[in-house]
Design a protein around this motif. Structure first.
Motif, PDB file in Angstrom:
ATOM      1  N   ALA A  97      31.578  -1.581  22.032  1.00  0.00           N
ATOM      2  CA  ALA A  97      31.952  -0.178  21.858  1.00  0.00           C
ATOM      3  C   ALA A  97      31.236   0.442  20.665  1.00  0.00           C
ATOM      4  CB  ALA A  97      33.467  -0.058  21.683  1.00  0.00           C
ATOM      5  N   SER A  98      31.084  -0.320  19.588  1.00  0.00           N
ATOM      6  CA  SER A  98      30.360   0.195  18.422  1.00  0.00           C
ATOM      7  C   SER A  98      28.901   0.471  18.760  1.00  0.00           C
ATOM      8  CB  SER A  98      30.452  -0.809  17.263  1.00  0.00           C
ATOM      9  OG  SER A  98      31.782  -0.957  16.823  1.00  0.00           O
ATOM     10  N   GLY A  99      28.326  -0.391  19.608  1.00  0.00           N
ATOM     11  CA  GLY A  99      26.957  -0.157  20.046  1.00  0.00           C
ATOM     12  C   GLY A  99      26.827   1.122  20.853  1.00  0.00           C
ATOM     13  N   PHE A 128      37.209   3.626  23.614  1.00  0.00           N
ATOM     14  CA  PHE A 128      37.557   2.226  23.390  1.00  0.00           C
ATOM     15  C   PHE A 128      38.525   2.101  22.224  1.00  0.00           C
ATOM     16  CE2 PHE A 128      37.064  -1.729  21.114  1.00  0.00           C
ATOM     17  CZ  PHE A 128      37.116  -2.688  22.116  1.00  0.00           C
ATOM     18  N   LYS A 129      38.292   2.846  21.166  1.00  0.00           N
ATOM     19  CA  LYS A 129      39.133   2.725  19.968  1.00  0.00           C
ATOM     20  C   LYS A 129      40.569   3.171  20.243  1.00  0.00           C
ATOM     21  CE  LYS A 129      35.657   1.195  17.688  1.00  0.00           C
ATOM     22  NZ  LYS A 129      35.576  -0.251  17.392  1.00  0.00           N
ATOM     23  N   PRO A 140      38.376   4.022  31.186  1.00  0.00           N
ATOM     24  CA  PRO A 140      38.201   2.636  31.620  1.00  0.00           C
ATOM     25  C   PRO A 140      37.764   1.684  30.503  1.00  0.00           C
ATOM     26  CG  PRO A 140      36.225   3.875  32.144  1.00  0.00           C
ATOM     27  CD  PRO A 140      37.161   4.834  31.438  1.00  0.00           C
ATOM     28  N   PHE A 141      38.084   2.002  29.263  1.00  0.00           N
ATOM     29  CA  PHE A 141      37.683   1.159  28.124  1.00  0.00           C
ATOM     30  C   PHE A 141      38.902   0.487  27.503  1.00  0.00           C
ATOM     31  CE2 PHE A 141      34.913   4.869  28.545  1.00  0.00           C
ATOM     32  CZ  PHE A 141      33.687   4.251  28.770  1.00  0.00           C
ATOM     33  N   TYR A 182      38.735  -9.116  21.038  1.00  0.00           N
ATOM     34  CA  TYR A 182      38.677  -7.814  20.384  1.00  0.00           C
ATOM     35  C   TYR A 182      37.326  -7.624  19.692  1.00  0.00           C
ATOM     36  CZ  TYR A 182      40.594  -3.773  17.862  1.00  0.00           C
ATOM     37  OH  TYR A 182      40.842  -2.512  17.371  1.00  0.00           O
ATOM     38  N   PHE A 183      36.833  -8.674  19.058  1.00  0.00           N
ATOM     39  CA  PHE A 183      35.561  -8.577  18.347  1.00  0.00           C
ATOM     40  C   PHE A 183      34.396  -8.337  19.319  1.00  0.00           C
ATOM     41  CE2 PHE A 183      31.708 -10.892  16.994  1.00  0.00           C
ATOM     42  CZ  PHE A 183      31.341 -10.080  15.934  1.00  0.00           C
TER      43      PHE A 183
END
Length: 502
Positions: A170-172, A219-220, A225-226, A163-164
């Motif tokens: 995703a944060s990037g 993603f969140k 596809p995330f 997850y990390f």
């Protein structure tokens, strides 16, 4: 719109949450003895107080700004915050009994839930790209730790690492998209971005930045596809943590998704609508087909969650007040369905061990008929079978898509729902028509029975009193879009009687 950069009143619930988390952290560190049960109960009381404060704040329709326009408090934010707080409190109740039975309850767990929920509330009230990123990261950092809460469990630590790593990626993407938007639009404030959007056609840089922002937010919410992190994290994390992941973060992230697309980028609906249609179709399709082959109930619920996100995004893809209303109705029903289902999963054991295999539910109706009935109601509701609440959730998002001209999306969504019904009905079949292999333990005290029975009853009788949810969702949607598109007169009556006419 009232603007007072120095006033903290619009952000008072968030301020209270921050003080609650920091204060209980000090109590847990410096107070001698086992403080975990005390901290858990204090957090539950604190969440109830914060929810009461959210409800009691004035001006549901008049947005209030704080911190120089970085933070907004309006009817849409309050509706989503109440759902998020309810999901966090319910899953914390599940965790309290489960962790005590596992002898793994530490005071850090409820405090991490507090900080994750604070991040979600900041996400929901974000009125600037900087606030958005602050809320996302505060939530994510707490969730990474919670996923790996059982440090001596290999699956739990593996879930946290996966997850990390993927969350950092995703944060990037999200941050890169925000950078592009700022570079080409010259502002990160939502009002400023809305003015830029209304001034003329979108520049290529803003559109590309928006695509990256959508990817980060997808993603969140674990949309295809995330979605690749979802099944492994759901299976590896402790079951109450999985329940938390499936409920509160989903509501907050989808609410943030709606605010970002409808508020600063609402004028670009033609650009982002096609992306959302594709994401919704892929999520519904993968969630429906991939879950069929699952034998672990937590992995099945992970793919079910992906499918439900796809259905919820159908309402957002419509890009209208009706679509946002459908999204909020869906989220309200989704919270109850998932909390009830995970409450049953948490309460099931065999010879003292957690039950995670779907085949372990064989013959449950003969040994625990009340649990089997409740599970059946939740499964039927998730499948969208009338007259249960899940049917109305899908009905409102599909009608919003049809009224927006997204006929293909609505038709394929209905077909995906039919496919998805297979694995929900398979569980009912196992419980009622298969022979008992080995009876499950009769467990009491781990999960409040009122949570299971109340949720099942709500799913069954929702059609009798739908107006509480429908009216609140309607007001919240109007605040976000600024359009009173649906006549509220007879809303509850029409929601049921109008099914045949449609």
């Amino acid at each position: 719109m009232m603007t007072d950069p120095l006033a903290l009143m619009p952000a008072l619930p968030e301020v209270l949450m921050a003080f609650l988390g920091m204060g209980l952290l000090m109590v847990g560190v410096f107070r001698k003895g086992d403080t975990a049960p005390y901290v858990c109960r204090a957090v539950l009381v604190g969440l109830a107080l914060v929810a009461a404060l959210v409800v009691s704040q004035p001006g549901w329709r008049e947005p209030m700004l704080a911190f120089g326009g970085l933070f907004i408090n309006d009817g849409f934010a309050r509706f989503a915050k109440l759902l998020t707080l309810a999901g966090a409190a319910a899953t914390l109740l599940l965790a309290l009994g489960w962790l005590q039975r596992e002898k793994d309850l530490r005071f850090e767990f409820p405090i991490l839930v507090v900080f994750a929920t604070l991040g979600m509330m900041i996400m929901i009230s974000a009125h600037d790209l900087m606030t958005l990123y602050l809320g996302v990261e505060l939530q994510s950092l707490a969730l990474y730790v919670i996923a790996a809460y059982q440090r001596d469990n290999t699956r739990s630590t593996e879930a946290g690492v996966k997850y990390f790593v993927l969350g950092a990626l995703a944060s990037g993407l999200l941050l890169y998209g925000m950078t592009l938007v700022y570079g080409f639009a010259g502002t990160t404030n939502f009002d400023g971005l809305a003015e830029v959007a209304k001034a003329g056609p979108a520049s290529m840089g803003v559109v590309i930045g928006l695509v990256f922002i959508i990817a980060g937010l997808a993603f969140k919410v674990s949309a295809v596809p995330f979605h690749m992190w979802t099944p492994d994290v759901y299976e590896g994390a402790p079951t109450p943590v999985t329940a938390f992941f499936a409920v509160a973060p989903k509501v907050a992230a989808l609410a943030l998704f709606a605010r970002v697309l409808m508020d600063p980028f609402g004028a670009y609906v033609a650009d982002w609508q096609r992306i959302l249609v594709l994401i919704a179709l892929l999520s519904m399709g993968l969630g429906s087909f991939a879950a069929i082959a699952q034998t672990n109930i937590k992995r099945m619920m992970a793919y079910s969650s992906i499918g439900h996100v796809g259905f919820a995004l159908v309402g957002l893809a419509a890009g209208t007040t009706e679509g946002i209303r459908g999204l909020l109705i869906y989220l309200g029903i989704y919270v109850v369905m998932n909390v009830g289902t995970f409450a049953l999963i948490v309460s099931m054991r065999r010879q003292g061990q957690m039950v995670e295999s779907i085949n372990d539910l064989k013959g449950l109706a003969r040994t625990q008929p009340l649990n089997a009935l409740a599970m059946s109601l939740f499964m039927f509701s998730m499948a969208g079978i009338p007259p249960l609440a899940g049917f109305f959730g899908k009905f409102y998002v599909f009608m919003a898509a049809i009224n927006s001209g997204l006929y293909t999306l609505a038709i394929l969504g209905v077909l995906a729902s039919v496919v998805g019904a297979f694995y929900y009905l398979r569980i009912v079949k196992l419980m009622y028509f298969d022979e008992v292999v080995e009876p499950l333990d009769v467990i009491t005290g781990v999960v409040p029975r009122s949570m299971i029975l109340g949720g099942a009853t709500a799913m069954l009788l929702f059609f009798l009193v739908p107006n509480i949810l429908l009216a609140g969702a309607q007001r919240a949607a109007e605040v976000l879009t600024g359009v009173e598109a649906i006549d509220m007169r007879g809303l509850a009556a029409g929601s049921v009687s109008g099914l045949g006419g449609r």
